[in-house]
Structure formats: structure tokens, C-alpha cells
Scaffold this active site. Structure first.
Site, mmCIF file in Angstrom:
data_model
loop_
_atom_site.group_PDB
_atom_site.id
_atom_site.type_symbol
_atom_site.label_atom_id
_atom_site.label_comp_id
_atom_site.label_asym_id
_atom_site.label_seq_id
_atom_site.Cartn_x
_atom_site.Cartn_y
_atom_site.Cartn_z
ATOM 1 N N GLU A 157 0.876 -1.191 0.000
ATOM 2 C CA GLU A 157 0.000 0.000 0.000
ATOM 3 C C GLU A 157 0.906 1.232 0.000
ATOM 4 O O GLU A 157 1.195 1.817 1.018
ATOM 5 C CB GLU A 157 -0.975 0.011 1.190
ATOM 6 C CG GLU A 157 -0.374 -0.236 2.555
ATOM 7 C CD GLU A 157 -1.308 0.191 3.714
ATOM 8 O OE1 GLU A 157 -2.223 0.990 3.475
ATOM 9 O OE2 GLU A 157 -1.094 -0.282 4.830
ATOM 10 N N GLU B 139 3.650 8.765 -4.371
ATOM 11 C CA GLU B 139 4.541 8.396 -3.267
ATOM 12 C C GLU B 139 5.540 7.335 -3.735
ATOM 13 O O GLU B 139 6.124 6.619 -2.941
ATOM 14 C CB GLU B 139 3.730 7.962 -2.036
ATOM 15 C CG GLU B 139 2.956 9.156 -1.460
ATOM 16 C CD GLU B 139 2.143 8.848 -0.200
ATOM 17 O OE1 GLU B 139 2.240 7.712 0.310
ATOM 18 O OE2 GLU B 139 1.411 9.736 0.255
#
Lengths: 603, 603
Positions: free
Chosen positions: A403, A412
């Protein structure tokens, strides 16, 4: 206060010592009453763009005097009359001069909520067809000053929903409803049309003050409106009812009738339209509090568990469940929520698991160890304190669970991390998520724009922000930008991307202001199990991600009939990844964040 | 240099150690030769906006490599191939990234000089009709970077004069003329059409380098073009003539044929497109050198003398010339040039004068005294060391002579000064000048814009500059802005002004960039005697005033069919006077210099 007063008529003979024609003194109310309960109202006759030079000069003098008086009383706001014609440059020039010298007082410019649906292509037409244009000119002339806001005059007929929607991205402080705009219900009481009700509810949601204006035009059954002569509402109940009481009661009823905010929305109230810098979880180590918050997002982990279940069932047929052990690696295990979800999926499907929990943050690894001990998972879970990009795995994985997604999907650096982790995924192994796509949509977001602008530098305009979007107008459906698929078996492993998008704003919207782009993501975890925040497909009740906001240095007005062409790049350097963006239509902008000079994500 | 070279084909097998496919080494020429004689040429096959991703990537790699090589050689410039289609965002993104990391090297983007005269209103048309638009997109995407310039490809047919004119306001560094664009004269030699000749002359005037490109297509009588195989022009005369020699000779002939610059223009060469802050002669005292310069402007004083002659003749009939003495006051006498002009007018007309020379600068008064003594004017001239606004005159004047005008007429506060001086002008007295009007016109001025921008603040964008305009495109005829008349007998003595102007740019010009406004003035000294710098009526050979330039913070592109609406204000405060300006069409700008926050003239 005397509407017949004109500075040009008074000057002669007074010798400069004449008393200003204001009724009342500042002693009528206490300072705190003035500042908290009163909004000043500037004489409505003023017309700074009149052809008549004397009237123009008088108007300017009066405007300055009255605002100075309001400022002396520390009022929170002054209501400025709407520009009289389609031209407002001199009015705006004077208001701008005042704004630059003003204390904290707001100036609320009255604007009628008006747009004819006639899509006249005659650009030279002098008649006002869209009052938003007037507001837009005025605020652009005033350099988007943050103390200049809007008081919308709501009329009896309303423009189209798309056209109304634009105002939700603007700094509307008050909506003024004339009693003439009210209908009469079966019992003789004032009420509003369904569309008006919806609009008022939207205003409540955005903390817009509702003002009732005009004379009572509904004669109530009880005859209480007959007492209208008393203009003082100090006596709330009993005989002295305010003449507009029944209108106010109706608006109060609309407020009472609203659905209470869901828990998640209440939790997020404090974050509305508040700019946050995105996390840099790869370069920085997250703090315990951040883990704590994200781990509470039950919905997210339920989706992951469902995806892992499906993957396990596909990987191991029912018949072989007791014999085969699936090697599952959680890369970026944090404090263990995905380890728990994996074990629950194992239990649910009866498939046997061997889990590696890989985590680069040594602080999180401490918690992981105690969790594994506490839960008695020692025989199943191996904890690896390493960056997944450099870990030398002892065996290959069947399933890789991660995740690593940000609000904009890849922001990210999930692609770069998984490029590293996929070294130890079997050739036929499964990645959860199996793909993710970012989305953008153009928005009006006057509050966000002003917050970015307040920093007075280029850097903040070239930064993407995580933000709970609230007072924004979404001008066109969102469109996909970049997609990453895992495992990535292509020969060209570049994570650079370039996408050109064209947005068509519905023509009935009218002209609209684009302050920037809202960004979202949608991820396919496995097969039909997805997770995302793109508004039309968003996973309900998930709170781990707010949207992302890409501002434009120069906001752009898009007129009906022209489309908005946007370019987004994902650029990769040896030590960082960044986005660049620009628009090329209706007119070219500069390319923002060139070379990642202002905003980047560290590798 | 190998046109077949593609990075994507080379990468395999070389293991990263492959030699770059550049022919030659940096030792071929000396460093100073590289940097002064050579312009790099980037591979023309590159296409960064291709639909083909591989070609796009290859193009980017090649562009970066070649620019890096040119930069290594310290070349003064690199020639970038023209964008291949109408879309250039990715090319611009890459060039912008390069520009931000570049040394002093210029990048010259090739742009074909092309505009079809078809005024197609089909905005969705994908065909390139105006290459200026392409350039404009590219430079806007690159944030108007000052190292990005243009190399224009001059084709055999030329667009309209107005359309061509736009390029004179842009940073054109080179004009590339293909041999195909040459005609053949009666003797078989290459020559150019009259319009091409005019264009080349304009380029010479603006220091644009002329480049001849292509193969020799004219077979010369002497047959010297047969030696074309030798591509080396090191041998200028004799047998080895360069194959393009005859083209070069022709261009050289055009250069030789140009009229020499008039003396005034030569004097002003160093001031071309150089921004100067306007003088503040009221607040500051001028220096001797400044007086010296302005006093040399013979034409100006001849005009004054002619005006004074006419005024004297009107004031005193021929028959009374010997009896009446006219009281003439020179307000702002400086070091005395207007006193001299007045005395010469007195002599010329035989009218008797009594002169008061009023001057506030005590340093100039020193010179005045010695001048009067030297010339023996003691009986005629009274010197008053005082500010004309506060002087208590012993008698009233018949004629008030002043030269208080700035480039924009009233910008050195002539109105405020004369308001003070008119106290001592007789009711039927004459003011020279009797009126003056400012003018503006929209211009493209890329160099000036970049100079203003280089300060990176708002203040410089809100300042008006005195500048000898040269590399600019004047986009529409100038229009009058503010007029002041003297003596001012009106009851409303306000010197505040507001003017709204609409400029229509000829539609055959095409889209154009407005970087700001050129400002001028024209003054009526007396009756038909005028003085001014408005281009169409400018007084010849006068050099006291350059133009003024009002920049726009955000330059605006005006498309054919839309007009430019401009607002100018002259604002007066207790201690200063200032201008504010903005545009409201085609789209509203912010109001510049609000409250005179950046630029003002002190009272």
C-alpha cells in the site's frame, strides 16, 4: 444615510467644516456589537462607472467616507452595491485602492445571481448575460484580493445547475433572498421552490450567511405580519414579531431539516480546503501518529483482504489448500495492518501462508516485532528490516502486497518501489495492487488559490497539495492521467509519463475560472476489487486519502465553446521524481515546476 | 551527425560505454573560434511531440546530448529545429528544462515566417495558419525565457506588412533565407523581391544576422558556381569562391546600399530599448549635465521662439510695439534657454519685454545670474529664486512660458506647477504651452518585457520607463489619453483624469502580444505651433524626449476580431501624483500601481 446627499452639492459654503451626514454615532452600540453583529451597507446609489463625471466623483468620495466609517467601527464586513452596468473598471480601481489600505474588514460585493441561458455568440453584445463575468472582471482587476468576497442576490428564477455550481468555488459570504423570491405554500406561508431549497442547503453546507431582504409580501393567516410597523426584532416571541419572521422561520426550518453530517465528514471538518504538503514516506519515516490514523481506515483493509482472498483462491485450488503454502510478501508493512489482513484472508480461504513483512522504517519494525509476538504469528511471519528496493530475498514470492499509493496514485513512488520489489516476485506471481491510475479535473477553488498566493513566491504555485476539497466547483468530469501496472513485464521500464488531456466544460456553465486541478487515483487491487478516491467511483467511507491539488500560477478563464488542454508529465531523475504541468488552450501557460525546481518526491 | 542515429537503436550491446556519435572533436577549432564563430545546429529529425513514444524519447535524448556538447564548446547559440506540428508542449517542456540549467548560450528556435491570409474563424482547425502563434505558445510555455530567441526562416512568399511587423518586437536573432527564395535578375544573378529587400533592411536595422541556406540554384554567367563542391569558405578570393558567394554578395550589397544613420539616431544608438526611470524634476534638482543635454535641443527652442513671437504679435499690435512692454514670466527657467528664446522673439518682433525668470533649483539660479550678467540683460530680466507654486509675484504676467513636460506630457507635474503659477497670470494672459495631450499605443516589446521581468518584483512592472523604443512592434495607431489646457479657468480644478480606450488591431496582423503601452505627448505651444513626440506628428530632429513605456504585468495576447480595452487613471494625492492602468478586454488584468504603491511623482 440621506439618499439625497451628494458631496458635490455640499461642499460649497461649508468651508470644509461641515458635519458628515451620517445618522447616529458610534456610541449607539458597543464595540463588540459593532464588530460581531453589524455588516455595513454602502449607499446603493453610487455609480463609479457612470458617464457623468460629477456622479462618478461623488460616488468615489461617498464610498471612501462610508468604508472609512465602517472601518472606524471595526465592522467585520461592508456590503458594496452591485456594479450598475457591464463596465466596472473605475469601481474596481477605487475598491482596490481601499482594499490595499484596509484593516481586517471584508468587502462583500453584491452580485445578482443571473445568467441568461441564451448562448449568444455575439461577443460584442453589451447586455449583461452572466453576472459571474462581472464578478470575475472585478476580482481580477482587484488582483484576487482575499478580503473581497461576494454577497449573491438570489432572484426568483435560477440559472442552470452547472452555472450555479461555479459559485461554490468562489468566496461567497452571504446570499440575499428578496421576499419577492418566495412562493406561498398551501397554508399561506412563504416557502421556496425545490431548486431554491437545494441551493440554500448548498449555501448552508458552505457556511454562507442567508439574508432576507425586502418587505413582507405574504399576509399570514394569523395576521402577525400586520404588526410590521415595528422594525425592531429585539422581542422574539409574543406580540412584537419581526415582520420578516415567517421568512426567517422558513429558512431556519430548511436548516433544521438538513441531514446530519456523517461521522467521517465531521472528522474531516477541520481539514476542509486546508492545504497540506504531501507525505514523503520513502524519503522520510512516518510517525506513529500517522500510522495510527491510517490503520483506522477499516474499509481500506477490508478491500485488501477481499483482494488477497481472491488471489489466494486463484493461486491454490480448493483441493490443494492444505498442501500448498503461498509465499506472500508485504512490502512496506508499516506496523502490520496488511499482515493482519493477509492472515485473515488465509483463515477465510483456508489457504496456508508464509509471510515476509518487509519494512524500511526501523521504528515501525519495532512495533511489528511486538505485534507478531503478541499475536503469536512467529511461525508464519518473517520480519525484514530493509528497503524493498535493495533487499536480497531468500526466495521468490507468489503474492506481493503493498500500500504505497498517494492521493495521486504514483506520487509516493509506488512504481519505483515495486520496480525494486518485483525482482523477488515469481514470474507468474501476483501484485496487489495490480494497477493504479491517476485522474485530474479542472476546478474553481478561490480559497485554495488565495492561500497559495499568500506565500508570494513561485515555489508554492509549483507544489501539489493534499487537501480535503470542499468549497470548490468541479468544472468537468475527471479524466485518467497516468497508469502503472504491476508486475511490470515490459522491456521499457521507464516510469516517465506524458499525458495530454482535453476538458470540455459544458457550455451552459458559462465562462469559468480554473484555479488548478483536483487529482485522484483509482487502484485495482485484484481483478474486480478496487480502491480509490475518484469522486464518481470512490470507495465509500474510506478516509486515508484526501484529493491532491495542482495549482495554476495564472488561473485561466475558459469561455463557452473553447476547451481546456492540459499537459502533465511525470519526470524521473537519479534522486527524485516530480511532475510538471501546463495548459496550452485556451491560451498557453508557462510550464510549472520545470526540473522539479519547486516540488519533488525524493527517491 | 549521422542522421540515421537513434539512441534507442544504440543502447543495446554497448553496455553504456558506447562512443557518442559526434563527428569531430572539440580540438578542431580553438575555444575562441568555437564561441565566436560557430552556431550549433541540433539534428533536424527530432520530434518531441510525435505520437510515436520511441521517437519522442530518442528526440529528447538527442536534444539533451547535442545541447550539452554545444555548451561544452561554449558556443554562443544553438539552432533548434522548428516544431514539427502545431503542438509543441513536450518540446517546450524539454527546452525549458534545458534553459533553466544552461550557461550563457542562446537557443534559437527556427520558425518559418508563415501566415496564411485566410481569416478562417474555425478555431478548431488543426492546420498551421500563423507561425507566430507557434512561437508564442513555445515562449509562453518557456516562461518568456530570455535565452530563447528566434531564427526566422524567410520563405519565397511573405505575409502582410502588419503581420511581419509583429516580429520586430520579438527577439529575432537570425533570418535564414533559402536560395530558393531568391529571384534572378536580368544578368542572371540572384536577387530578392522588393518586399524581401525591405524586410532584410529592417533586419539589418535590428542587428538580425542573415543566414543563406540551401544549394546554389542560380548558374552564374561566369560559371563560378560550378566549383560548388568545395564547401569551405576559407579562401575568399581567387579560384575557390564559396558556392553561395553570389547570394552573400547580394545581401552585402543590400547592406551597403542602406542610408547612413542620421546624427541624432547615432547619438541615440546607445539608448535603444534601454529602460530609464523618468526624471523627477519637481522633487529632485536636475544636474548641470542634464541641463546641458536638453539645452542643445535647438529645434525645441526654435518652436518656443516661434510661439512667443506669435503671442507677442497678438498681444501688442504693430503700431504699439514701441510703447507697450509685455510682462513675460519664464516659470522653470533652468539655466535660461527660454529666457534667451524670449529675448530673441522680442528682437524678432520688435516688442519690448520685461522678463521674470522663476526657478526653484538654486544651483541653476547661479548659472542664470552669470548668464544675465554676461549677456547684459540686467535691465530686462529679473531672476526669482523660488518655487512657482509659492512665489508671491509683484505684478501679473501677460505671458507665462514653461517647459515642464515629460514624455507623457503631464508626468512631470506640469498641471500642478502651472495651477500654482496661473495665480499671477492676467485674466487675458497667455500660457505657452496652451495645452498638451498624452497618447498611448499597444506594443510588442519582448526585450523591454524581459528587462522589467528580470527584477523579479511587482514594483518594476508598475513603473513607467523612459525609453528609446527600437525593437518594438506598434500594433495600432496611438490614441489621446489626458489633455490639460492652460490657463485653466474651469471651476473644477481637479487634475485627476480617467480615460478608457479601445484599440483595434488590424485583423490581417494576426494574433499579437501586448507587452505594454508606448506613451507620447503632443503640446500646443501657441495656436498652430506645436511640439511633440507622437510618432505620426512628431517634431523632427528633437531629442529632448524619448517615449515612455507602461509595462503589463501579464502580457496579453489579442486575437484577430477582439479588441483591446485599456483604462488609464491619473490620480492625485496630497504629496504625489501617479498613474494606474489596467486592461479589461480581451480579458481583465489586475489594476497596476494601485495607490501609486510602486511608481509616483512627488509634489
Amino acid at each position: 444615510m440621506d439618499p439625497a446627499y451628494r458631496p458635490s452639492l455640499m461642499e460649497k459654503g461649508t468651508g470644509g467644516s461641515g458635519v458628515l451626514p451620517f445618522a447616529g454615532s458610534d456610541l449607539v452600540l458597543s464595540p463588540s456589537q459593532w464588530s460581531s453583529h453589524v455588516v455595513g451597507k454602502i449607499s446603493s446609489w453610487i455609480d463609479l462607472d457612470s458617464e457623468d463625471e460629477i456622479l462618478r466623483m461623488d460616488s468615489e468620495t461617498t464610498l471612501r467616507q462610508e468604508v472609512a466609517w465602517a472601518s472606524h467601527l471595526s465592522l467585520q464586513a461592508c456590503l458594496l452595491p452591485a456594479p450598475k452596468g457591464t463596465s466596472c473598471a473605475n469601481y474596481a480601481r477605487c475598491v482596490h485602492q481601499i482594499l490595499l489600505g484596509l484593516n481586517n474588514m471584508q468587502l462583500w460585493l453584491r452580485i445578482p445571481l443571473l445568467k441568461t441561458d441564451d448562448d449568444s455568440m455575439d461577443v460584442n453584445s453589451n447586455s449583461l448575460v452572466d453576472s459571474w463575468e462581472l464578478w470575475n472582471s472585478f476580482r481580477m482587476l482587484c488582483e484576487h484580493h482575499s478580503q473581497l468576497s461576494i454577497a449573491l442576490d438570489v432572484l426568483s428564477s435560477l440559472p442552470s445547475a452547472n452555472s450555479l455550481g461555479r459559485w461554490f468555488g468562489e468566496s461567497v459570504r452571504a446570499a440575499i433572498i428578496d421576499t419577492d423570491s418566495f412562493l406561498t405554500n398551501a397554508r399561506g406561508y412563504p416557502c421556496l421552490s425545490k431548486r431554491h431549497q437545494k441551493l440554500i442547503t448548498e449555501f448552508f453546507n458552505r457556511s454562507v450567511q442567508i439574508v432576507i431582504s425586502g418587505k413582507p409580501v405574504h399576509s399570514l393567516p394569523k395576521g402577525s405580519a400586520d404588526l410590521a410597523a415595528n422594525n425592531n426584532d429585539s422581542n422574539f416571541d409574543g406580540v412584537h414579531r419581526h415582520p420578516l419572521r415567517s421568512y426567517l422561520d422558513y429558512v431556519g426550518y430548511l436548516y433544521q431539516r438538513m441531514d446530519p453530517l456523517p461521522e467521517q465528514e465531521r472528522f474531516e471538518l477541520g481539514y476542509r480546503d486546508f492545504l497540506q504538503s504531501p507525505l514523503q514516506p520513502l524519503m522520510d519515516n512516518l510517525e506513529a501518529q500517522t500510522y495510527e490514523t491510517f490503520e483506522k481506515d477499516a474499509v481500506k483493509y477490508i478491500q485488501y483482504q477481499r483482494a488477497i482472498c481472491k488471489a489466494l483462491q486463484d493461486r491454490v485450488p480448493d483441493g490443494k489448500a492444505s498442501m500448498m503454502t503461498t509465499v506472500l510478501m508485504v512490502v512496506g508493512a508499516g506496523r502490520g495492518p496488511l499482515v493482519r489482513a493477509s492472515l485473515q484472508a488465509s483463515e477465510e480461504t483456508g489457504r496456508k501462508l508464509k509471510i515476509y513483512a518487509v519494512e524500511k522504517n526501523p521504528n515501525a519494525v519495532v512495533t511489528l516485532h511486538s505485534l507478531v509476538k503478541l499475536e503469536g504469528w512467529e511461525n508464519i511471519v518473517t520480519i525484514v528490516s530493509s528497503d524493498m528496493r535493495y533487499w536480497d530475498a531468500p526466495e521468490k514470492a507468489d503474492i506481493l502486497v503493498s500500500e504505497l499509493l498517494g492521493s495521486f496514485g504514483d506520487n509516493e513512488l509506488s512504481p519505483e518501489c515495486l520496480d525494486g520489489a518485483e525482482r523477488f516476485l515469481k514470474d507468474d506471481g501476483i501484485s496487489i495492487p495490480s494497477s493504479y491510475t491517476s485522474f485530474i479535473q479542472p476546478i474553481t477553488a478561490s480559497k485554495l488559490y488565495n492561500d497559495v498566493k499568500s506565500h508570494k513566491d513561485v515555489v508554492h504555485f509549483e507544489t501539489a497539495y493534499v487537501v480535503k476539497l470542499h468549497n470548490v466547483a468541479r468544472l468537468a468530469p475527471s479524466q485518467p492521467v497516468f497508469t502503472f501496472t504491476h508486475p511490470n513485464r515490459s522491456t521499457n521500464k521507464s516510469n516517465q509519463r506524458y499525458m495530454k488531456l482535453q476538458f470540455d466544460i459544458p457550455s451552459e456553465t458559462g465562462s469559468s475560472m480554473v484555479h488548478g486541478f483536483a487529482g485522484y487515483f483509482d487502484a485495482t487491487l485484484y481483478k474486480d476489487i478496487h480502491l480509490g478516491i475518484e469522486p464518481t467511483t470512490a470507495t465509500p467511507n474510506m478516509f486515508s486519502w484526501f484529493s491532491i491539488f495542482f495549482p495554476l500560477r495564472t488561473p485561466v478563464v475558459v469561455h463557452p465553446g473553447s476547451s481546456l488542454e492540459v499537459h502533465f508529465w511525470r519526470c524521473c531523475g537519479p534522486a527524485k521524481v516530480w511532475y510538471e504541468w501546463c495548459i496550452t488552450s485556451p491560451s498557453p501557460s508557462s510550464i510549472q515546476n520545470s526540473n522539479g525546481r519547486s516540488y519533488w518526491v525524493g527517491l
